[in-house]
Write a protein that holds these residues in place. Structure first.
Motif, PDB file in Angstrom:
ATOM      1  N   GLY A   1      -3.974  16.938   0.344  1.00 59.96           N
ATOM      2  CA  GLY A   1      -2.884  17.479   1.138  1.00 59.96           C
ATOM      3  C   GLY A   1      -3.307  18.642   2.014  1.00 59.96           C
ATOM      4  O   GLY A   1      -2.701  18.896   3.059  1.00 59.96           O
ATOM      5  N   ASN A   2      -4.335  19.352   1.604  1.00 60.17           N
ATOM      6  CA  ASN A   2      -4.840  20.503   2.357  1.00 60.17           C
ATOM      7  C   ASN A   2      -6.239  20.222   2.900  1.00 60.17           C
ATOM      8  O   ASN A   2      -7.088  21.109   2.943  1.00 60.17           O
ATOM      9  N   TRP A   3      -6.476  18.991   3.318  1.00 55.06           N
ATOM     10  CA  TRP A   3      -7.827  18.572   3.683  1.00 55.06           C
ATOM     11  C   TRP A   3      -8.445  19.443   4.773  1.00 55.06           C
ATOM     12  O   TRP A   3      -9.613  19.806   4.691  1.00 55.06           O
ATOM     13  N   LYS A   4      -7.678  19.797   5.782  1.00 58.76           N
ATOM     14  CA  LYS A   4      -8.249  20.612   6.864  1.00 58.76           C
ATOM     15  C   LYS A   4      -8.760  21.947   6.321  1.00 58.76           C
ATOM     16  O   LYS A   4      -9.820  22.415   6.695  1.00 58.76           O
ATOM     17  N   GLN A   5      -8.013  22.555   5.443  1.00 61.68           N
ATOM     18  CA  GLN A   5      -8.427  23.814   4.826  1.00 61.68           C
ATOM     19  C   GLN A   5      -9.587  23.567   3.856  1.00 61.68           C
ATOM     20  O   GLN A   5     -10.530  24.358   3.789  1.00 61.68           O
ATOM     21  N   ALA A   6      -9.523  22.472   3.135  1.00 61.55           N
ATOM     22  CA  ALA A   6     -10.547  22.164   2.137  1.00 61.55           C
ATOM     23  C   ALA A   6     -11.902  21.897   2.783  1.00 61.55           C
ATOM     24  O   ALA A   6     -12.937  22.227   2.191  1.00 61.55           O
ATOM     25  N   LYS A   7     -11.914  21.339   3.976  1.00 63.88           N
ATOM     26  CA  LYS A   7     -13.183  21.002   4.622  1.00 63.88           C
ATOM     27  C   LYS A   7     -14.103  22.211   4.750  1.00 63.88           C
ATOM     28  O   LYS A   7     -15.299  22.115   4.473  1.00 63.88           O
TER      29      LYS A   7
ATOM     30  N   GLU B   1     -18.891  25.130   2.542  1.00 66.17           N
ATOM     31  CA  GLU B   1     -19.502  26.301   1.907  1.00 66.17           C
ATOM     32  C   GLU B   1     -20.241  25.887   0.635  1.00 66.17           C
ATOM     33  O   GLU B   1     -21.322  26.399   0.352  1.00 66.17           O
ATOM     34  N   GLN B   2     -19.661  24.978  -0.127  1.00 65.40           N
ATOM     35  CA  GLN B   2     -20.246  24.540  -1.390  1.00 65.40           C
ATOM     36  C   GLN B   2     -21.386  23.542  -1.173  1.00 65.40           C
ATOM     37  O   GLN B   2     -22.420  23.632  -1.809  1.00 65.40           O
ATOM     38  N   TRP B   3     -21.167  22.580  -0.284  1.00 64.68           N
ATOM     39  CA  TRP B   3     -22.141  21.523  -0.027  1.00 64.68           C
ATOM     40  C   TRP B   3     -22.482  21.516   1.463  1.00 64.68           C
ATOM     41  O   TRP B   3     -21.995  20.695   2.231  1.00 64.68           O
ATOM     42  N   GLY B   4     -23.335  22.431   1.852  1.00 66.85           N
ATOM     43  CA  GLY B   4     -23.650  22.685   3.249  1.00 66.85           C
ATOM     44  C   GLY B   4     -24.361  21.559   3.988  1.00 66.85           C
ATOM     45  O   GLY B   4     -24.404  21.560   5.208  1.00 66.85           O
ATOM     46  N   LYS B   5     -24.911  20.602   3.260  1.00 74.44           N
ATOM     47  CA  LYS B   5     -25.585  19.486   3.931  1.00 74.44           C
ATOM     48  C   LYS B   5     -24.598  18.468   4.487  1.00 74.44           C
ATOM     49  O   LYS B   5     -24.993  17.580   5.233  1.00 74.44           O
ATOM     50  N   LEU B   6     -23.332  18.573   4.110  1.00 69.73           N
ATOM     51  CA  LEU B   6     -22.317  17.664   4.648  1.00 69.73           C
ATOM     52  C   LEU B   6     -21.948  18.123   6.051  1.00 69.73           C
ATOM     53  O   LEU B   6     -21.750  19.307   6.295  1.00 69.73           O
ATOM     54  N   THR B   7     -21.846  17.177   6.962  1.00 70.87           N
ATOM     55  CA  THR B   7     -21.518  17.501   8.345  1.00 70.87           C
ATOM     56  C   THR B   7     -20.016  17.387   8.581  1.00 70.87           C
ATOM     57  O   THR B   7     -19.280  16.818   7.764  1.00 70.87           O
ATOM     58  N   ASP B   8     -19.577  17.889   9.734  1.00 77.03           N
ATOM     59  CA  ASP B   8     -18.170  17.730  10.109  1.00 77.03           C
ATOM     60  C   ASP B   8     -17.816  16.253  10.219  1.00 77.03           C
ATOM     61  O   ASP B   8     -16.725  15.841   9.830  1.00 77.03           O
ATOM     62  N   ASP B   9     -18.730  15.455  10.755  1.00 71.42           N
ATOM     63  CA  ASP B   9     -18.486  14.010  10.846  1.00 71.42           C
ATOM     64  C   ASP B   9     -18.323  13.386   9.466  1.00 71.42           C
ATOM     65  O   ASP B   9     -17.455  12.532   9.262  1.00 71.42           O
ATOM     66  N   ASP B  10     -19.164  13.806   8.515  1.00 72.54           N
ATOM     67  CA  ASP B  10     -19.027  13.311   7.140  1.00 72.54           C
ATOM     68  C   ASP B  10     -17.633  13.613   6.614  1.00 72.54           C
ATOM     69  O   ASP B  10     -16.961  12.739   6.061  1.00 72.54           O
ATOM     70  N   LEU B  11     -17.208  14.850   6.787  1.00 77.18           N
ATOM     71  CA  LEU B  11     -15.915  15.273   6.242  1.00 77.18           C
ATOM     72  C   LEU B  11     -14.758  14.585   6.951  1.00 77.18           C
ATOM     73  O   LEU B  11     -13.746  14.271   6.321  1.00 77.18           O
ATOM     74  N   ASP B  12     -14.898  14.324   8.245  1.00 80.40           N
ATOM     75  CA  ASP B  12     -13.857  13.583   8.965  1.00 80.40           C
ATOM     76  C   ASP B  12     -13.753  12.155   8.435  1.00 80.40           C
ATOM     77  O   ASP B  12     -12.654  11.619   8.290  1.00 80.40           O
ATOM     78  N   GLN B  13     -14.894  11.536   8.138  1.00 80.72           N
ATOM     79  CA  GLN B  13     -14.890  10.173   7.600  1.00 80.72           C
ATOM     80  C   GLN B  13     -14.317  10.127   6.186  1.00 80.72           C
ATOM     81  O   GLN B  13     -13.617   9.188   5.826  1.00 80.72           O
TER      82      GLN B  13
END
Length: 67
Positions: free
Chosen positions: A8-14, A19-31
């Motif tokens: 429910g708070n995905w935008k904030q959670a991204k 911060e926790q898993w810095g190797k994840l990209t914005d594209d990864d998180l969008d997918q």
């Protein structure tokens, strides 16, 4: 906190996830778009960690969040 709240708070959670898993990209998180199983898979892909450990790490991470 349960995972429904993260979704429910995905935008904030991204930002917090990056911060926790810095190797994840914005594209990864969008997918991923809030889907926990996809987050587990991406973390496993980027970090080479076994799935059981990733689940524990995500559980620990969600437990520390205070939204």
């Amino acid at each position: 906190m349960d995972w429904n709240r993260v979704e429910g708070n995905w935008k904030q959670a991204k930002g917090k996830i990056k911060e926790q898993w810095g190797k994840l990209t914005d594209d990864d998180l969008d997918q991923i778009a809030g889907k926990r199983d996809q987050l587990e898979g991406k973390i496993q892909e980027r970090y080479g960690i076994e799935r059981d450990r990733i689940r524990r790490d995500i559980d620990d991470w969600t437990g520390r969040q205070t939204w």
